[in-house]
Design a protein around this motif. Sequence first.
Motif, PDB file in Angstrom:
ATOM      1  N   VAL A   1       0.824  -1.204   0.000  1.00 43.73           N
ATOM      2  CA  VAL A   1       0.000   0.000   0.000  1.00 43.73           C
ATOM      3  C   VAL A   1       0.860   1.257   0.000  1.00 43.73           C
ATOM      4  O   VAL A   1       0.435   2.310  -0.497  1.00 43.73           O
ATOM      5  CB  VAL A   1      -0.960  -0.002   1.216  1.00 43.73           C
ATOM      6  CG1 VAL A   1      -0.206   0.191   2.512  1.00 43.73           C
ATOM      7  CG2 VAL A   1      -2.037   1.061   1.072  1.00 43.73           C
TER       8      VAL A   1
ATOM      9  N   LYS B   1      -7.139   1.348   5.763  1.00 48.91           N
ATOM     10  CA  LYS B   1      -7.575   0.138   5.059  1.00 48.91           C
ATOM     11  C   LYS B   1      -6.596  -1.016   5.266  1.00 48.91           C
ATOM     12  O   LYS B   1      -6.997  -2.184   5.218  1.00 48.91           O
ATOM     13  CB  LYS B   1      -7.718   0.423   3.561  1.00 48.91           C
ATOM     14  CG  LYS B   1      -8.911   1.280   3.188  1.00 48.91           C
ATOM     15  CD  LYS B   1      -8.905   1.556   1.690  1.00 48.91           C
ATOM     16  CE  LYS B   1     -10.022   2.507   1.298  1.00 48.91           C
ATOM     17  NZ  LYS B   1      -9.957   2.846  -0.149  1.00 48.91           N
ATOM     18  N   SER B   2      -5.340  -0.700   5.459  1.00 53.04           N
ATOM     19  CA  SER B   2      -4.333  -1.750   5.616  1.00 53.04           C
ATOM     20  C   SER B   2      -4.340  -2.373   7.006  1.00 53.04           C
ATOM     21  O   SER B   2      -3.676  -3.383   7.227  1.00 53.04           O
ATOM     22  CB  SER B   2      -2.938  -1.189   5.312  1.00 53.04           C
ATOM     23  OG  SER B   2      -2.565  -0.214   6.268  1.00 53.04           O
TER      24      SER B   2
ATOM     25  N   HIS C   1       2.940   1.437  10.268  1.00 50.71           N
ATOM     26  CA  HIS C   1       2.716   2.346   9.144  1.00 50.71           C
ATOM     27  C   HIS C   1       3.134   3.741   9.582  1.00 50.71           C
ATOM     28  O   HIS C   1       2.626   4.271  10.566  1.00 50.71           O
ATOM     29  CB  HIS C   1       1.232   2.341   8.741  1.00 50.71           C
ATOM     30  CG  HIS C   1       0.985   2.911   7.385  1.00 50.71           C
ATOM     31  ND1 HIS C   1       0.618   2.125   6.308  1.00 50.71           N
ATOM     32  CD2 HIS C   1       1.066   4.171   6.915  1.00 50.71           C
ATOM     33  CE1 HIS C   1       0.471   2.896   5.237  1.00 50.71           C
ATOM     34  NE2 HIS C   1       0.744   4.144   5.587  1.00 50.71           N
TER      35      HIS C   1
ATOM     36  N   GLY D   1      -6.060  10.455   0.608  1.00 45.94           N
ATOM     37  CA  GLY D   1      -5.862   9.125   0.049  1.00 45.94           C
ATOM     38  C   GLY D   1      -4.896   8.298   0.871  1.00 45.94           C
ATOM     39  O   GLY D   1      -5.127   7.112   1.125  1.00 45.94           O
ATOM     40  N   TYR D   2      -3.793   8.927   1.309  1.00 48.63           N
ATOM     41  CA  TYR D   2      -2.812   8.217   2.125  1.00 48.63           C
ATOM     42  C   TYR D   2      -3.406   7.801   3.467  1.00 48.63           C
ATOM     43  O   TYR D   2      -3.131   6.710   3.970  1.00 48.63           O
ATOM     44  CB  TYR D   2      -1.587   9.095   2.359  1.00 48.63           C
ATOM     45  CG  TYR D   2      -0.783   9.395   1.120  1.00 48.63           C
ATOM     46  CD1 TYR D   2      -1.026   8.737  -0.092  1.00 48.63           C
ATOM     47  CD2 TYR D   2       0.242  10.342   1.143  1.00 48.63           C
ATOM     48  CE1 TYR D   2      -0.290   9.016  -1.223  1.00 48.63           C
ATOM     49  CE2 TYR D   2       0.995  10.623   0.013  1.00 48.63           C
ATOM     50  CZ  TYR D   2       0.724   9.962  -1.169  1.00 48.63           C
ATOM     51  OH  TYR D   2       1.471  10.237  -2.289  1.00 48.63           O
TER      52      TYR D   2
ATOM     53  N   ASP E   1      -5.717   4.868   2.860  1.00 49.70           N
ATOM     54  CA  ASP E   1      -4.939   3.661   2.581  1.00 49.70           C
ATOM     55  C   ASP E   1      -4.359   3.076   3.864  1.00 49.70           C
ATOM     56  O   ASP E   1      -4.339   1.852   4.061  1.00 49.70           O
ATOM     57  CB  ASP E   1      -3.796   3.963   1.614  1.00 49.70           C
ATOM     58  CG  ASP E   1      -4.270   4.174   0.187  1.00 49.70           C
ATOM     59  OD1 ASP E   1      -5.419   3.794  -0.113  1.00 49.70           O
ATOM     60  OD2 ASP E   1      -3.493   4.728  -0.614  1.00 49.70           O
ATOM     61  N   CYS E   2      -3.877   3.955   4.726  1.00 50.83           N
ATOM     62  CA  CYS E   2      -3.293   3.507   5.991  1.00 50.83           C
ATOM     63  C   CYS E   2      -4.323   2.743   6.816  1.00 50.83           C
ATOM     64  O   CYS E   2      -4.039   1.655   7.325  1.00 50.83           O
ATOM     65  CB  CYS E   2      -2.781   4.717   6.764  1.00 50.83           C
ATOM     66  SG  CYS E   2      -2.265   4.356   8.450  1.00 50.83           S
TER      67      CYS E   2
END
Length: 403
Positions: free
Chosen positions: A142, A360-361, A394, A353-354, A357-358
């Motif tokens: 990601v 979601k991971s 992350h 977006g970042y 994504d963080c």
Amino acid sequence: MKLRLFAGPFADAVAHVARALPTRPPVPVLAGILLRTGPDGLHLAAFDYEACATTRLDAEIADDGTALVSGRLLNDICKALPKAAEVDIELSGARLLLTAGTARFTLPTLPVEEYPALPAAPDTVLSVDGDALADAVAQAVVAAGTDDTLPALTGVQMVLEGSRLTLAATDRYRFAVRELTVKPTGTLPDTKPVKKAKKKGDDAGPTAEELDAAARTVLVPAKFLAEAARALAGEHPVSIGWSDGQLTLSIPGRTTGTRLLEAEFPKFRGLFPSTADAELTITVPVEEALAAIKRVALVASDKRPIRLAVDGDQLLIEAGDGDDARAADRIPCNSVGSLDDRVQGCDAAFNPGYLADCLKSMTTPEARFHLTSSTKPVLVLGHSGEDTGGDYQHLLMPIRLQG
């Protein structure tokens, strides 16, 4: 060549090797899938000098032979066949005939003699559960970059240390690191360290420690690794092998491989702050946070970040300002501590977006943000009861706001 097999397994095998077909083949033969019979069944392969995929399946073979046909056309045909149908394949001159029930296809062949030799598979370095590998890779990739002018940032670094495999990826604005337990085989290849610029007067070769580290460290194209791990996922072991320049992932009867990236991956061990250094820790429910971010992000962009601010037992999520469109939402949170350098009443601001994504991971119900400053990298960990999600870290770079 003459053989018979069932359409279902044949379609799965063709789909597997078709993943290695190049989008724009540099020479026509690389657009083909190679079919070759042997004493143990039918072998299929695709290769474009960068990626390679092979597989084997059972078949009733009447005559041995080898044929090379358009891979995408063969894949499309196999998708359209009934799974339970029997398929007869016969090579007749420069044509490959496929018959399934009343359907009949005639495919022109490509010159087999012009097809490049397939690379030899390296020895297995480690074995890991297929589902565990797929989950770990999904969390790491990601953060991988997509800019081909910076090849080191388009890969996932894999480091084997004992029974721990570390996967790391970054695009300079975020860093994802995931560790998982594997079964090493004890077989490490002779791998050369990535070449570095020599200092004046430094003629010494690599040390024993550098050679050992190089043998345990590889840089794999992120896109390949994501697709391969997902394709080989399941409750079965996946064997991973690498040598100087090549990596393969395999399960019985199926292998996929790629050329390794020759670039120096950024050192990251000292980048991740300790949770003990955090001035502010914010714990949020992942699903609620993602839903709120999705709503607020409708008025956000790369240049208009999402702002986070702790307000009692709630986290205020905002975007937009001035005369522009604005949005705000709140979710429950637990917080400990506070920041002294808040800007515009905000604890941190992120690229929407970042940030999404963080979250979601994360594979845990909650996520914890550990902040040392509103302008310094934020460490994000999964959290679920006693589980702090320590196998996955992350690091997210906040966007600096103007005071």
